[in-house]
Design a protein around this motif. Structure first.
Motif, PDB file in Angstrom:
ATOM      1  N   LEU A 141       0.837  -1.206   0.000  1.00  0.00           N
ATOM      2  CA  LEU A 141       0.000   0.000   0.000  1.00  0.00           C
ATOM      3  C   LEU A 141       0.867   1.249   0.000  1.00  0.00           C
ATOM      4  O   LEU A 141       0.565   2.234  -0.684  1.00  0.00           O
ATOM      5  CB  LEU A 141      -0.932  -0.007   1.211  1.00  0.00           C
ATOM      6  CG  LEU A 141      -1.876   1.200   1.333  1.00  0.00           C
ATOM      7  CD1 LEU A 141      -2.842   1.260   0.160  1.00  0.00           C
ATOM      8  CD2 LEU A 141      -2.653   1.158   2.651  1.00  0.00           C
ATOM      9  N   LYS A 142       1.968   1.194   0.733  1.00  0.00           N
ATOM     10  CA  LYS A 142       2.870   2.353   0.787  1.00  0.00           C
ATOM     11  C   LYS A 142       3.468   2.628  -0.591  1.00  0.00           C
ATOM     12  O   LYS A 142       3.562   3.780  -1.027  1.00  0.00           O
ATOM     13  CB  LYS A 142       3.974   2.102   1.811  1.00  0.00           C
ATOM     14  CG  LYS A 142       4.916   3.292   1.974  1.00  0.00           C
ATOM     15  CD  LYS A 142       6.028   2.998   2.970  1.00  0.00           C
ATOM     16  CE  LYS A 142       7.000   4.168   3.026  1.00  0.00           C
ATOM     17  NZ  LYS A 142       8.146   3.897   3.923  1.00  0.00           N
ATOM     18  N   ASP A 143       3.874   1.553  -1.291  1.00  0.00           N
ATOM     19  CA  ASP A 143       4.413   1.727  -2.653  1.00  0.00           C
ATOM     20  C   ASP A 143       3.385   2.404  -3.551  1.00  0.00           C
ATOM     21  O   ASP A 143       3.699   3.332  -4.301  1.00  0.00           O
ATOM     22  CB  ASP A 143       4.776   0.367  -3.271  1.00  0.00           C
ATOM     23  CG  ASP A 143       6.012  -0.244  -2.629  1.00  0.00           C
ATOM     24  OD1 ASP A 143       6.794   0.504  -2.032  1.00  0.00           O
ATOM     25  OD2 ASP A 143       6.163  -1.477  -2.724  1.00  0.00           O
ATOM     26  N   LYS A 155       5.965  11.013  -4.691  1.00  0.00           N
ATOM     27  CA  LYS A 155       7.084  10.693  -3.813  1.00  0.00           C
ATOM     28  C   LYS A 155       7.392  11.898  -2.932  1.00  0.00           C
ATOM     29  O   LYS A 155       7.911  12.907  -3.418  1.00  0.00           O
ATOM     30  CB  LYS A 155       8.319  10.337  -4.653  1.00  0.00           C
ATOM     31  CG  LYS A 155       8.178   9.045  -5.445  1.00  0.00           C
ATOM     32  CD  LYS A 155       9.451   8.730  -6.201  1.00  0.00           C
ATOM     33  CE  LYS A 155       9.312   7.439  -7.001  1.00  0.00           C
ATOM     34  NZ  LYS A 155      10.542   7.129  -7.756  1.00  0.00           N
ATOM     35  N   PRO A 156       7.067  11.807  -1.641  1.00  0.00           N
ATOM     36  CA  PRO A 156       7.430  12.911  -0.741  1.00  0.00           C
ATOM     37  C   PRO A 156       8.949  13.050  -0.687  1.00  0.00           C
ATOM     38  O   PRO A 156       9.680  12.052  -0.706  1.00  0.00           O
ATOM     39  CB  PRO A 156       6.862  12.460   0.613  1.00  0.00           C
ATOM     40  CG  PRO A 156       5.889  11.383   0.300  1.00  0.00           C
ATOM     41  CD  PRO A 156       6.361  10.731  -0.945  1.00  0.00           C
ATOM     42  N   GLN A 157       9.413  14.284  -0.641  1.00  0.00           N
ATOM     43  CA  GLN A 157      10.859  14.508  -0.602  1.00  0.00           C
ATOM     44  C   GLN A 157      11.467  13.971   0.687  1.00  0.00           C
ATOM     45  O   GLN A 157      12.607  13.537   0.726  1.00  0.00           O
ATOM     46  CB  GLN A 157      11.154  16.003  -0.760  1.00  0.00           C
ATOM     47  CG  GLN A 157      10.808  16.518  -2.159  1.00  0.00           C
ATOM     48  CD  GLN A 157      11.153  17.983  -2.329  1.00  0.00           C
ATOM     49  OE1 GLN A 157      11.406  18.694  -1.350  1.00  0.00           O
ATOM     50  NE2 GLN A 157      11.170  18.449  -3.566  1.00  0.00           N
ATOM     51  N   GLU A 158      10.683  14.005   1.756  1.00  0.00           N
ATOM     52  CA  GLU A 158      11.179  13.484   3.030  1.00  0.00           C
ATOM     53  C   GLU A 158       9.993  13.097   3.914  1.00  0.00           C
ATOM     54  O   GLU A 158       8.856  13.507   3.673  1.00  0.00           O
ATOM     55  CB  GLU A 158      12.036  14.533   3.740  1.00  0.00           C
ATOM     56  CG  GLU A 158      11.318  15.855   3.985  1.00  0.00           C
ATOM     57  CD  GLU A 158      12.236  16.900   4.602  1.00  0.00           C
ATOM     58  OE1 GLU A 158      11.694  17.804   5.257  1.00  0.00           O
ATOM     59  OE2 GLU A 158      13.469  16.808   4.431  1.00  0.00           O
ATOM     60  N   GLU A 186       6.540   8.773   8.053  1.00  0.00           N
ATOM     61  CA  GLU A 186       5.631   9.509   8.928  1.00  0.00           C
ATOM     62  C   GLU A 186       4.303   9.800   8.222  1.00  0.00           C
ATOM     63  O   GLU A 186       3.224   9.686   8.820  1.00  0.00           O
ATOM     64  CB  GLU A 186       6.276  10.822   9.391  1.00  0.00           C
ATOM     65  CG  GLU A 186       7.419  10.667  10.372  1.00  0.00           C
ATOM     66  CD  GLU A 186       8.737  10.324   9.678  1.00  0.00           C
ATOM     67  OE1 GLU A 186       8.742  10.177   8.429  1.00  0.00           O
ATOM     68  OE2 GLU A 186       9.753  10.183  10.387  1.00  0.00           O
ATOM     69  N   VAL A 187       4.400  10.164   6.928  1.00  0.00           N
ATOM     70  CA  VAL A 187       3.181  10.442   6.147  1.00  0.00           C
ATOM     71  C   VAL A 187       2.314   9.189   6.055  1.00  0.00           C
ATOM     72  O   VAL A 187       1.095   9.235   6.244  1.00  0.00           O
ATOM     73  CB  VAL A 187       3.544  10.950   4.724  1.00  0.00           C
ATOM     74  CG1 VAL A 187       2.286  11.033   3.853  1.00  0.00           C
ATOM     75  CG2 VAL A 187       4.217  12.311   4.795  1.00  0.00           C
ATOM     76  N   PHE A 188       2.959   8.064   5.782  1.00  0.00           N
ATOM     77  CA  PHE A 188       2.209   6.816   5.643  1.00  0.00           C
ATOM     78  C   PHE A 188       1.549   6.408   6.958  1.00  0.00           C
ATOM     79  O   PHE A 188       0.394   5.957   6.975  1.00  0.00           O
ATOM     80  CB  PHE A 188       3.133   5.705   5.140  1.00  0.00           C
ATOM     81  CG  PHE A 188       2.422   4.416   4.849  1.00  0.00           C
ATOM     82  CD1 PHE A 188       1.424   4.364   3.880  1.00  0.00           C
ATOM     83  CD2 PHE A 188       2.730   3.257   5.548  1.00  0.00           C
ATOM     84  CE1 PHE A 188       0.757   3.184   3.603  1.00  0.00           C
ATOM     85  CE2 PHE A 188       2.061   2.069   5.281  1.00  0.00           C
ATOM     86  CZ  PHE A 188       1.075   2.040   4.306  1.00  0.00           C
ATOM     87  N   GLU A 189       2.265   6.565   8.072  1.00  0.00           N
ATOM     88  CA  GLU A 189       1.680   6.244   9.379  1.00  0.00           C
ATOM     89  C   GLU A 189       0.478   7.136   9.666  1.00  0.00           C
ATOM     90  O   GLU A 189      -0.530   6.686  10.221  1.00  0.00           O
ATOM     91  CB  GLU A 189       2.731   6.401  10.490  1.00  0.00           C
ATOM     92  CG  GLU A 189       3.729   5.265  10.566  1.00  0.00           C
ATOM     93  CD  GLU A 189       3.071   3.909  10.797  1.00  0.00           C
ATOM     94  OE1 GLU A 189       2.116   3.840  11.601  1.00  0.00           O
ATOM     95  OE2 GLU A 189       3.502   2.925  10.155  1.00  0.00           O
ATOM     96  N   TYR A 190       0.576   8.417   9.276  1.00  0.00           N
ATOM     97  CA  TYR A 190      -0.538   9.354   9.481  1.00  0.00           C
ATOM     98  C   TYR A 190      -1.755   8.913   8.657  1.00  0.00           C
ATOM     99  O   TYR A 190      -2.899   8.966   9.128  1.00  0.00           O
ATOM    100  CB  TYR A 190      -0.113  10.769   9.082  1.00  0.00           C
ATOM    101  CG  TYR A 190      -1.189  11.808   9.335  1.00  0.00           C
ATOM    102  CD1 TYR A 190      -1.363  12.364  10.601  1.00  0.00           C
ATOM    103  CD2 TYR A 190      -2.039  12.227   8.310  1.00  0.00           C
ATOM    104  CE1 TYR A 190      -2.351  13.312  10.846  1.00  0.00           C
ATOM    105  CE2 TYR A 190      -3.026  13.163   8.538  1.00  0.00           C
ATOM    106  CZ  TYR A 190      -3.176  13.705   9.805  1.00  0.00           C
ATOM    107  OH  TYR A 190      -4.158  14.636  10.038  1.00  0.00           O
ATOM    108  N   ILE A 191      -1.500   8.455   7.423  1.00  0.00           N
ATOM    109  CA  ILE A 191      -2.589   7.968   6.557  1.00  0.00           C
ATOM    110  C   ILE A 191      -3.263   6.752   7.191  1.00  0.00           C
ATOM    111  O   ILE A 191      -4.498   6.657   7.227  1.00  0.00           O
ATOM    112  CB  ILE A 191      -2.043   7.620   5.157  1.00  0.00           C
ATOM    113  CG1 ILE A 191      -1.700   8.908   4.389  1.00  0.00           C
ATOM    114  CG2 ILE A 191      -3.043   6.787   4.353  1.00  0.00           C
ATOM    115  CD1 ILE A 191      -0.974   8.672   3.076  1.00  0.00           C
TER     116      ILE A 191
END
Length: 768
Positions: free
Chosen positions: A92-94, A102-105, A109-114
């Protein structure tokens, strides 16, 4: 032509419940009544190819980026044909943070928030049919699908089954005949894009030709070609027609092709002029190869492929140069991975036309096997191909043997082409038209219309059966035009059922206006709208003709809207009568559909049963010929004592009523008493059913009292109530005074069997 692109984004959207067309704002798409806040919401947008589904989702993404749909912090949009082509494994992250953006950084953390806030995520999968073999969705998933890699089908299946990212919003777009519902267990909302209205078609064309010296002439020219104008309800076809009209007018040619096949052939001719040189030979070969690819992909339900799988670089360049292909790049999993490109047909119509062209150009396809590619073999067989316009283009191309440009595309000699044409003629002559279901019949008529063969058009006009039902079949503007043209050629009189066909008002007006359409059924709301329009335009001649042709009997109310529409029809009766009387000089006139309604069924179910019935009772007196009122529904209407009381109050007006079925309506002694008081006023009543209610001995006593006064009654059914031996005895005693009654059906679980058997021995008219 930015104004035209903006116009394409504004769509008419049709609610599938009741098939009623309504204008739906984009902001309303995500409004779901009664959904659970913590569960995944699934919204399906249906629409034929070329209706603007992709443009709609792109506009939703654009609106979100401009601050709308603030309930979503993340919106991810995927083109299904692109994400399924690489046949790679994704987590799912891919999928979200590699494939899409593609987040630069901080991607972890973004994926965990989602994962922790799924309600703030909108996932859009555009073109559900683009998933290869999508009807075979996997049932078992990886143990940790959020983190483990799996196929795109497995990921999407997990999202739909609410095992992945439960609580997000899924928006799927698909074609109406697609098997999306086999993959989705529950859909929270379904909407359908139905294309341009006649007014929107004109607006689109006005925007397209805006500022050009021949703007007015172009619009007039297209509208004069009614068949082409009807096809312009589809935005992609509208664009084709406008492009071709623009090109021809610039060349000084003021004639448009008469069919969709000739429009596409002319379009290809403008793109690729064939001349007698080496380039023309190369173009001919490239077009034949491209046509073979179109058919090959269509057989696999695809419209895109990897560029490296194309037969040659020259074919790819040819397709891109002339606008048959659109290129796209597959996203890379890592920067070190080599970038891969794909090609997709620029639109569905082009792929269909090229697919049909392949069937004619391919030497391996013999004339005798050609008919299997048509989509009307029988009621049971499925259409041969996913490219559903191919049969129409195939039939049209078979009758273009004399077209110089078409001849320049083919290496085949004229004799071979003529043999294929004769095969089609022979096939249609032998076809049992009256065995075809409505969809297949429409497809056959379209194919024959594309041939423009007078012989074939006359052939089907003569063989059409007089009673034609399109109940529940969506009739598009081109469907209506083809039906109208063939009806005009026939000497038969036709009776049409157009209920729930989503036919537009202009189409209904055209069909109803034909002299040989003797009668028609249509949705009440559509009919009322037509009559109001005719009254406003003072077309009283057609108004009277349409009221005389309209058939209402028998009528079944299944929704509150049905009751409201029937009420609207009755309300406008006086206005209609006055208009017709003033126009014709007739002193007395009644709308035949209202006057002649004999059977009325009511089946709203328990939720709206009482509310709907109380509204229905208010207008029952408007139907002087009503003979059969049936309130017995599988879902049980439950009108109760209140409904029985309201009905009893209008009994004196129901002078023609012969059958009254109040079975399974939760009527108790209170309701039975009210009914009994008024029943003698039903002077024509022959059959009364109170089966499976809650009537006890007091109710039976009241019914027994009035039976002698009901001289017309022949059958009374009080089975499955709560009547005991006492009530049964009272009814039996009353029956002795009623020689006119032939049958009393009285079995109740509360009557001892010995008592009922004894009563039957006393009077053989009692049934157990």
């Amino acid at each position: 032509k930015n104004s035209v692109k903006a116009m394409e984004k504004e769509r008419v959207i049709c609610s599938l419940q009741g098939k009623e067309k309504v204008a739906l704002k984009r902001s309303q798409i995500f409004q779901i009544v009664g959904g659970k806040d913590l569960e995944t919401k699934v919204i399906v947008v249906l629409g034929k190819a070329g209706m603007g589904k992709s443009i709609l989702v792109q506009k939703i993404c654009q609106d979100w980026s401009n601050g709308e749909f603030s309930q979503f912090e993340f919106v991810f949009w995927f083109d299904c044909k692109q994400i399924s082509l690489p046949e790679k494994q994704y987590s799912l992250k891919d999928l979200l943070l590699e494939f899409f953006v593609k987040p630069q950084e901080g991607s972890n953390e973004v994926f965990e928030y989602i994962l922790q806030n799924p309600a703030k995520v909108l996932l859009v999968f555009d073109g559900f049919e683009g998933l290869h073999d999508h009807e075979n969705f996997p049932r078992r998933l990886a143990s940790q699908p959020e983190k483990e890699s799996c196929s795109i089908k497995e990921l999407l299946s997990g999202l739909i089954q609410k095992k992945i990212l439960n609580g997000c919003t899924l928006l799927l777009t698909a074609r109406p005949k697609d098997k999306v519902y086999q993959c989705v267990s529950k859909v929270d909302k379904t909407i359908e894009i139905v294309g341009f209205s006649p007014q929107q078609r004109e607006l689109y064309m006005t925007k397209y030709f805006e500022g050009l010296p021949y703007c007015d002439n172009a619009l007039k020219l297209i509208k004069e070609h009614e068949y082409l104008f009807s096809h312009c309800y589809s935005p992609v076809v509208c664009r084709f027609v406008c492009f071709l009209c623009e090109t021809l007018l610039e060349m000084g040619d003021k004639s448009l092709p008469s069919t969709l096949t000739t429009v596409l052939l002319k379009f290809v001719q403008q793109k690729i002029p064939m001349e007698t040189d080496v380039t023309a030979m190369q173009n001919q070969e490239s077009l034949a190869t491209l046509a073979r690819i179109a058919w090959y992909l269509g057989e696999k339900h695809q419209s895109a492929m990897k560029s490296r799988h194309l037969p040659s670089k020259e074919v790819n360049e040819f397709a891109l140069k002339y606008g048959f292909f659109l290129p796209f790049a597959f996203p890379r999993h890592s920067d070190s991975e080599e970038e891969e490109f794909g090609s997709t047909f620029s639109d569905f119509v082009i792929q269909n036309f090229l697919g049909a062209l392949h069937l004619l150009l391919a030497e391996v396809i013999k004339d005798k096997s050609l008919t299997k590619y048509l989509s009307f073999p029988s009621k049971k067989k499925k259409p041969y191909n996913w490219l559903d316009l191919v049969p129409r283009f195939l039939a049209g191309l078979l009758f273009l043997q004399d077209d110089p440009y078409f001849c320049s595309l083919s290496k085949n000699d004229v004799k071979q082409s003529t043999k294929k044409q004769k095969t089609l003629l022979k096939y249609i002559r032998r076809l049992q038209m009256n065995d075809l279901c409505p969809e297949r019949l429409l497809e056959l008529l379209h194919c024959i219309y594309e041939t423009q063969s007078n012989y074939l058009l006359q052939h089907v006009a003569l063989r059409l059966k007089p009673d034609l039902s399109f109940l529940g079949i969506v009739l598009t503007p081109p469907d209506v035009h083809v039906l109208h043209s063939i009806f005009k050629m026939s000497k038969k009189e036709f009776s049409l059922d157009l209920q729930n066909s989503s036919i537009d008002m202009q189409g209904l007006k055209d069909l109803v206006g034909l002299k040989n359409v003797a009668s028609f059924r249509a949705s009440l709301s559509d009919t009322v709208k037509l009559w109001k329009s005719l009254e406003q335009t003072k077309d009283y001649k057609l108004l009277r003709a349409s009221t005389e042709k309209f058939v209402l009997d028998p009528f079944k109310a299944k929704t509150m809207k049905d009751v409201s529409d029937l009420s609207d029809l009755v309300e406008m009766r006086e206005k209609m009568i006055n208009c017709v009387q003033d126009a014709s000089g007739c002193s007395s006139y009644e709308i035949p559909a209202i006057k002649n309604l004999r059977k009325l069924e009511f089946a709203l179910g328990p939720v709206c049963g009482l509310q709907g019935f109380l509204k229905l009772v208010e207008i029952l007196a408007a139907f002087p010929s009503l003979q059969h009122l049936d309130l017995d529904a599988l879902s049980e209407n439950g009108i109760g004592d209140e409904g029985a009381k309201s009905l009893s109050e209008v009994f004196p007006t129901l002078t023609s009523l012969e059958t009254l079925n109040l079975s399974q309506n939760k009527i108790t002694d209170v309701g039975a008493e009210k009914l009994a008081t008024a029943l003698p006023s039903l002077s024509s009543l022959k059959t009364l059913s109170l089966y499976n209610n809650s009537i006890c001995d007091f109710g039976a006593e009241n019914l027994a009292k009035v039976l002698p006064a009901m001289a017309s009654l022949r059958v009374l059914d009080v089975q499955y109530n709560k009547i005991t031996g006492v009530g049964a005895q009272q009814l039996t005693d009353s029956l002795r005074k009623c020689p006119h009654i032939k049958n009393l059906v009285m079995w109740n679980p509360t009557i001892p069997y010995g008592v009922l058997e004894h009563l039957q021995q006393l009077d053989s008219r009692i049934s157990v």
